[in-house]
Motif scaffolding. Structure first.
Motif, PDB file in Angstrom:
ATOM      1  N   UNK A   1       0.889  -1.096   0.188  1.00 16.02           N
ATOM      2  CA  UNK A   1       0.354  -0.227   0.135  1.00 16.02           C
ATOM      3  C   UNK A   1       0.838   0.890   0.302  1.00 16.02           C
ATOM      4  N   UNK A   2       2.067   0.720   0.138  1.00 12.11           N
ATOM      5  CA  UNK A   2       2.802   2.746  -0.029  1.00 12.11           C
ATOM      6  C   UNK A   2       3.081   2.956  -1.244  1.00 12.11           C
ATOM      7  N   UNK A   3       1.525   3.234  -2.167  1.00 10.99           N
ATOM      8  CA  UNK A   3       1.718   4.040  -3.324  1.00 10.99           C
ATOM      9  C   UNK A   3       0.976   5.645  -2.325  1.00 10.99           C
ATOM     10  N   UNK A   4       0.104   5.208  -1.717  1.00 10.38           N
ATOM     11  CA  UNK A   4      -0.859   5.826  -1.040  1.00 10.38           C
ATOM     12  C   UNK A   4      -0.069   6.936   0.071  1.00 10.38           C
ATOM     13  N   UNK A   5       1.065   6.489   0.292  1.00 11.46           N
ATOM     14  CA  UNK A   5       1.765   7.647   0.419  1.00 11.46           C
ATOM     15  C   UNK A   5       2.049   8.891  -0.099  1.00 11.46           C
ATOM     16  N   UNK A   6       2.198  10.004   1.001  1.00 14.79           N
ATOM     17  CA  UNK A   6       2.882  11.742   0.103  1.00 14.79           C
ATOM     18  C   UNK A   6       1.315  12.255   0.472  1.00 14.79           C
ATOM     19  N   UNK A   7       1.453  13.862  -0.183  1.00 15.67           N
ATOM     20  CA  UNK A   7       0.608  14.754  -0.267  1.00 15.67           C
ATOM     21  C   UNK A   7      -0.729  13.786  -1.588  1.00 15.67           C
ATOM     22  N   UNK A   8      -1.609  14.412  -1.789  1.00 17.14           N
ATOM     23  CA  UNK A   8      -3.310  14.402  -2.523  1.00 17.14           C
ATOM     24  C   UNK A   8      -4.293  15.549  -2.417  1.00 17.14           C
ATOM     25  N   UNK A   9      -5.034  16.073  -3.084  1.00 18.10           N
ATOM     26  CA  UNK A   9      -5.861  17.125  -3.786  1.00 18.10           C
ATOM     27  C   UNK A   9      -6.780  17.249  -4.156  1.00 18.10           C
TER      28      UNK A   9
ATOM     29  N   UNK B   1      -2.133   9.946  -9.683  1.00 20.08           N
ATOM     30  CA  UNK B   1      -3.876  10.212  -9.606  1.00 20.08           C
ATOM     31  C   UNK B   1      -4.624   8.650  -8.495  1.00 20.08           C
ATOM     32  N   UNK B   2      -5.070   9.259  -7.088  1.00 20.60           N
ATOM     33  CA  UNK B   2      -5.685   8.156  -6.911  1.00 20.60           C
ATOM     34  C   UNK B   2      -8.268   8.663  -6.243  1.00 20.60           C
ATOM     35  N   UNK B   3      -8.321   7.499  -6.137  1.00 21.42           N
ATOM     36  CA  UNK B   3      -9.512   8.323  -5.588  1.00 21.42           C
ATOM     37  C   UNK B   3     -10.313   6.935  -4.260  1.00 21.42           C
ATOM     38  N   UNK B   4     -10.596   8.258  -3.840  1.00 19.53           N
ATOM     39  CA  UNK B   4     -10.822   7.571  -2.429  1.00 19.53           C
ATOM     40  C   UNK B   4     -12.516   7.723  -2.437  1.00 19.53           C
TER      41      UNK B   4
ATOM     42  N   UNK C   1     -25.570   5.089  -0.066  1.00 19.49           N
ATOM     43  CA  UNK C   1     -24.848   6.427  -0.625  1.00 19.49           C
ATOM     44  C   UNK C   1     -23.609   6.578  -0.465  1.00 19.49           C
ATOM     45  N   UNK C   2     -22.668   7.027  -1.644  1.00 16.82           N
ATOM     46  CA  UNK C   2     -21.429   7.625  -2.133  1.00 16.82           C
ATOM     47  C   UNK C   2     -20.950   8.118  -2.484  1.00 16.82           C
ATOM     48  N   UNK C   3     -19.663   8.711  -1.485  1.00 17.46           N
ATOM     49  CA  UNK C   3     -19.134  10.079  -1.821  1.00 17.46           C
ATOM     50  C   UNK C   3     -17.180   9.829  -2.428  1.00 17.46           C
ATOM     51  N   UNK C   4     -17.232  10.034  -3.594  1.00 21.96           N
ATOM     52  CA  UNK C   4     -16.250  10.040  -4.208  1.00 21.96           C
ATOM     53  C   UNK C   4     -14.815  11.330  -4.187  1.00 21.96           C
ATOM     54  N   UNK C   5     -13.891  11.240  -4.717  1.00 19.96           N
ATOM     55  CA  UNK C   5     -12.808  11.676  -4.137  1.00 19.96           C
ATOM     56  C   UNK C   5     -11.388  11.743  -5.160  1.00 19.96           C
ATOM     57  N   UNK C   6     -12.127  11.891  -6.136  1.00 23.72           N
ATOM     58  CA  UNK C   6     -10.949  11.520  -6.900  1.00 23.72           C
ATOM     59  C   UNK C   6      -9.107  12.522  -6.807  1.00 23.72           C
ATOM     60  N   UNK C   7      -8.734  12.120  -6.088  1.00 18.75           N
ATOM     61  CA  UNK C   7      -7.060  12.824  -6.047  1.00 18.75           C
ATOM     62  C   UNK C   7      -5.907  13.228  -6.747  1.00 18.75           C
ATOM     63  N   UNK C   8      -5.167  14.075  -7.350  1.00 15.85           N
ATOM     64  CA  UNK C   8      -4.198  14.481  -7.168  1.00 15.85           C
ATOM     65  C   UNK C   8      -3.273  14.428  -6.933  1.00 15.85           C
TER      66      UNK C   8
END
Length: 169
Positions: free
Chosen positions: A38-46, A142-145, A156-163
Motif C-alpha cells: 500500500x506504499x502507493x498511498x504515501x505522499x500528499x494528495x489534493x 492519481x488516486x480515487x478515495x 450513498x457514495x461520495x467519491x474524491x478524485x485526488x491528484x
C-alpha cells in the motif's frame, strides 16, 4: 580426560544450537506486505471543487503504521479535519479515524477487507456512515478515495478524485 572434553564439546554444541532460535512470524513481520503493498498511498494528495480544497497527507511512521490526515479548507477556514492511522497488527490491518471536534475523541476503526496492488477496502458494518472506505490507485499521480454506506436505507457514495502534490524539497 577425553570423555570430559567430548562431554563439554557436545554440551557447548547443543547449547549453541538451542540458543539459535528462528524468528517467529511476528518478530520477522512476515505480514509486512500488507502495508508494503500500500506504499502507493504515501505522499500528499489534493482535490479542488469550487472554493473547497481538500488535502490528504500520508506518511510512513514505521513498517506497521502509516499516519494520515485529511482536511478541507474553504476561503482560508478549515471546515473539516480528521486524523487517520493505517496500522498492521500481525496479519490484520486497520484504518482508524479520529475527527478533530469529536467530544470525547473516539477513533472509529475499519478493518482491511480487501487489498491488491492498486486497491484498499476497509469496512466497519457497525458504524452509521460510512461503513466502507476505499482507495484505488489510478496512476502514480492519481488516486480515487470513496466512502459509502446506507443512509436512511439508501446506498450513498461520495467519491474524491485526488491528484498527487509535488514533494517539497
Amino acid at each position: 580426560m577425553k570423555r570430559i572434553y567430548l562431554f563439554r564439546n557436545t554440551t557447548l554444541l547443543m547449547l549453541a544450537v538451542s540458543c539459535n532460535t528462528q524468528p517467529t512470524a511476528e518478530s520477522k513481520n512476515v505480514y509486512a506486505p500488507i502495508l508494503k503493498r500500500a506504499q502507493w498511498i504515501l505522499g500528499s494528495w489534493t482535490q479542488t471543487v469550487d472554493e473547497a480544497v481538500t488535502t490528504e497527507n500520508w506518511t510512513k511512521l514505521s513498517d506497521s503504521v502509516f499516519a494520515g490526515e485529511s482536511f478541507t479548507v474553504v476561503r482560508g477556514d478549515t471546515v473539516f479535519y480528521e486524523s487517520v492511522t493505517f496500522s498492521q497488527k500481525v496479519k490484520d490491518a486497520f484504518y482508524n479515524v479520529s475527527l478533530r471536534n469529536e467530544k470525547p475523541p473516539a477513533p472509529v476503526s475499519f478493518q482491511l477487507t480487501s487489498q491488491d496492488d492498486s486497491m484498499l477496502v476497509f469496512e466497519n458494518k457497525k458504524h452509521d456512515y460510512p461503513t466502507k472506505i476505499s482507495y484505488r490507485k489510478i496512476t502514480q499521480d492519481s488516486i480515487f478515495a470513496e466512502i459509502s454506506g446506507l443512509v436512511n436505507g439508501t446506498e450513498k457514495k461520495q467519491g474524491f478524485p485526488l491528484k498527487r502534490l509535488p514533494a517539497l524539497k
